[in-house]
Design a protein around this motif. Structure first.
Motif, short mmCIF file in Angstrom:
data_model
loop_
_atom_site.label_atom_id
_atom_site.label_comp_id
_atom_site.label_asym_id
_atom_site.label_seq_id
_atom_site.Cartn_x
_atom_site.Cartn_y
_atom_site.Cartn_z
N GLU A 136 0.79 -1.29 -0.07
CA GLU A 136 0.09 -0.01 -0.08
C GLU A 136 0.82 1.38 0.00
O GLU A 136 1.88 1.20 0.51
CB GLU A 136 -0.80 -0.01 1.08
CG GLU A 136 -2.02 -1.04 1.49
CD GLU A 136 -2.86 -0.73 2.61
OE1 GLU A 136 -2.66 0.30 3.36
OE2 GLU A 136 -3.78 -1.62 2.57
N PRO A 137 0.44 2.41 -0.64
CA PRO A 137 1.28 3.52 -0.42
C PRO A 137 1.37 3.88 1.12
O PRO A 137 0.35 3.67 1.61
CB PRO A 137 0.22 4.75 -1.10
CG PRO A 137 -0.84 4.06 -1.80
CD PRO A 137 -1.16 2.69 -1.23
N ALA A 138 2.59 4.64 1.55
CA ALA A 138 2.64 4.56 2.90
C ALA A 138 2.86 6.13 3.25
O ALA A 138 2.88 6.42 4.54
CB ALA A 138 3.98 4.18 3.41
N ASP A 139 2.89 7.02 2.21
CA ASP A 139 2.91 8.61 2.82
C ASP A 139 2.28 9.35 1.25
O ASP A 139 1.90 8.68 0.37
CB ASP A 139 4.59 9.10 2.93
CG ASP A 139 5.37 8.54 1.90
OD1 ASP A 139 4.90 8.56 0.73
OD2 ASP A 139 6.46 8.74 2.03
N ALA A 140 2.21 10.54 1.46
CA ALA A 140 1.54 11.43 0.34
C ALA A 140 2.53 11.32 -0.92
O ALA A 140 1.72 11.19 -2.18
CB ALA A 140 1.40 12.93 0.83
N ARG A 141 3.88 11.33 -0.90
CA ARG A 141 4.26 11.17 -2.29
C ARG A 141 4.07 9.97 -2.86
O ARG A 141 4.19 10.06 -4.12
CB ARG A 141 5.99 11.17 -1.88
CG ARG A 141 6.86 10.81 -3.21
CD ARG A 141 8.20 11.01 -2.79
NE ARG A 141 9.14 10.55 -3.81
CZ ARG A 141 9.51 9.22 -3.96
NH1 ARG A 141 9.27 8.13 -3.03
NH2 ARG A 141 10.30 8.67 -4.74
N MET A 142 3.80 8.94 -2.17
CA MET A 142 3.28 7.70 -2.85
C MET A 142 2.23 7.75 -3.56
O MET A 142 1.69 6.84 -4.21
CB MET A 142 3.46 6.53 -1.88
CG MET A 142 4.76 6.12 -1.61
SD MET A 142 5.07 4.33 -0.58
CE MET A 142 6.65 4.54 0.19
N LEU A 143 1.20 8.71 -3.19
CA LEU A 143 -0.06 8.92 -4.01
C LEU A 143 0.20 8.99 -5.63
O LEU A 143 -0.48 9.00 -6.54
CB LEU A 143 -0.84 10.00 -3.76
CG LEU A 143 -1.27 9.74 -2.22
CD1 LEU A 143 -2.06 11.07 -1.59
CD2 LEU A 143 -2.48 8.65 -2.03
N SER A 144 1.75 9.54 -5.87
CA SER A 144 2.23 9.84 -6.98
C SER A 144 3.06 8.53 -7.92
O SER A 144 2.87 8.28 -8.90
CB SER A 144 3.07 11.08 -7.14
OG SER A 144 2.37 12.14 -6.72
N THR A 145 3.69 7.97 -6.65
CA THR A 145 4.61 7.03 -7.06
C THR A 145 4.43 5.59 -7.25
O THR A 145 5.20 4.55 -7.35
CB THR A 145 6.16 7.39 -6.58
OG1 THR A 145 5.79 7.14 -5.12
CG2 THR A 145 6.64 8.70 -6.80
N TRP A 146 3.21 5.29 -6.39
CA TRP A 146 2.79 3.77 -6.06
C TRP A 146 2.76 2.84 -7.36
O TRP A 146 2.10 3.39 -8.24
CB TRP A 146 1.81 3.58 -5.23
CG TRP A 146 1.32 2.41 -4.56
CD1 TRP A 146 2.08 1.88 -3.80
CD2 TRP A 146 0.10 1.77 -4.72
NE1 TRP A 146 1.50 0.60 -3.54
CE2 TRP A 146 0.24 0.45 -3.94
CE3 TRP A 146 -0.80 1.96 -5.64
CZ2 TRP A 146 -0.94 -0.38 -4.12
CZ3 TRP A 146 -2.13 0.98 -5.43
CH2 TRP A 146 -1.96 -0.17 -4.74
N LEU A 147 3.20 1.87 -6.99
CA LEU A 147 3.15 0.82 -8.24
C LEU A 147 2.47 -0.65 -7.34
O LEU A 147 3.16 -1.13 -6.65
CB LEU A 147 4.49 0.20 -8.91
CG LEU A 147 4.23 -0.90 -9.79
CD1 LEU A 147 3.16 -0.69 -10.92
CD2 LEU A 147 5.69 -1.31 -10.20
#
Ligand code: NAI
Length: 271
Positions: free
Chosen positions: A173-184
């Motif tokens: 799962e995404p773990a922070d706000a940045r990962m709303l952009s970078t998550w795969l």
């Protein structure tokens, strides 16, 4: 062609352990390798060999008869230069020499940290294309840029087909706000592997490794060559992680996030 085996390096790592069962279920014969033991039950049709990527003859032997090498092994975080050097630079050379000898294709698990010092988009929709300049944000990111260029060399000179997947953040799962952009998502990653293995022709390709995230930093790439489109999205986690920002002006300015701020000795940009 599911008769010729597929070699998966880094099999005991987080992504290797997610991919091995998915590819075995899709009918691929897997040769798994890692310097650490494989911690799970072996998927059907898979064999595991413990090996160090620094050991060239063993990597050549493991690749014998393989149609493809999915190269996920190596140092996966920022470490001192001397630690990164062996697994990520010399090891990569062993993988490409093996691919050249076997006429196998290579999927290289590259990273956004190869381009991490590009600024995040200013909200004007201007996205970064995959043919942008390398702007590594760490010795780790530098080793990924080197790996992508190794693929460039082996395609131009030897016709070794390769896809360089610039993975953003691949976690359950995404773990922070940045990962709303970078998550795969793991599921999008596994689907991409299958498209890569089935594609008739790849050449030298660079693909952004991220799910269908509306907040993405990334634009055009070569995904058409394998006919892959992500299906999952980080957006459904916004409520959970949208407020998790670092507060550090360097981290928040650049695409590579926290890696750009590690050991940063320039004057900090104003927030
Ligand atoms: P991980 O650290 O869990 O897996 C890497 C594996 O490589 C480990 O099992 C480790 O034992 C193995 N390894 C390290 N040195 C080795 C050596 N000398 N010889 C043989 N094996 C060695 O990392 P993860 O998350 O599974 O990532 C896999 C690949 O994807 C890595 O290359 C990483 O750089 C890349 N990547 C991952 C991202 C992510 O968000 N998970 C983001 C960007 C890139």
């Amino acid at each position: 062609d599911k008769t010729r085996p597929v070699l998966l390096t880094g099999a005991s790592g987080n992504l290797g352990r997610a991919l091995a069962p998915a590819l075995a279920a899709a009918g691929y014969r897997l040769r798994l390798t890692d310097i650490s033991p494989f911690p799970d039950a072996l998927p059907e049709g898979a064999a595991f060999t413990k090996a160090d990527l620094n050991d060239g003859p063993t990597i050549l032997r493991l690749a014998e008869g393989c149609q493809a090498i999915l190269h996920f092994g190596g140092i996966s975080t920022e470490q001192p230069f001397e630690v990164v050097l062996g697994p990520n630079i010399r090891g990569l050379y062993h993988v490409y020499e093996a691919a050249r000898r076997e006429r196998a294709r290579v999927l290289f698990a590259s990273s956004n940290h190869a381009i991490g010092f590009h600024e995040r988009p200013a909200g004007n929709g201007e996205l970064l294309d995959a043919d942008c300049a390398f702007r590594p944000d760490s010795f780790y990111g530098l080793s990924k840029a080197y790996g992508e260029l190794m693929g460039r060399l082996y395609w131009d000179k030897h016709g070794v087909e390769n896809l360089n997947l610039r993975i953003g953040s691949s976690f359950p799962e995404p773990a922070d706000a940045r990962m709303l952009s970078t998550w795969l998502s793991y599921a999008d990653l596994a689907r991409l592997m299958e498209r890569f293995l089935a594609a008739p022709r790849i050449g030298h390709a660079v693909v952004w490794g991220a799910s269908k995230n509306p907040a993405t930093y990334w634009g055009a790439d070569h995904r058409d060559r394998i006919g892959w489109e992500p299906e999952d999205t980080a957006e459904s986690f916004r409520g959970k992680v949208g407020g998790k920002v670092s507060g550090d002006p360097v981290t928040e300015r650049y695409q590579g996030g926290g890696y750009t701020a590690m050991d940063y000795t320039r004057d900090k940009p104003s927030p």
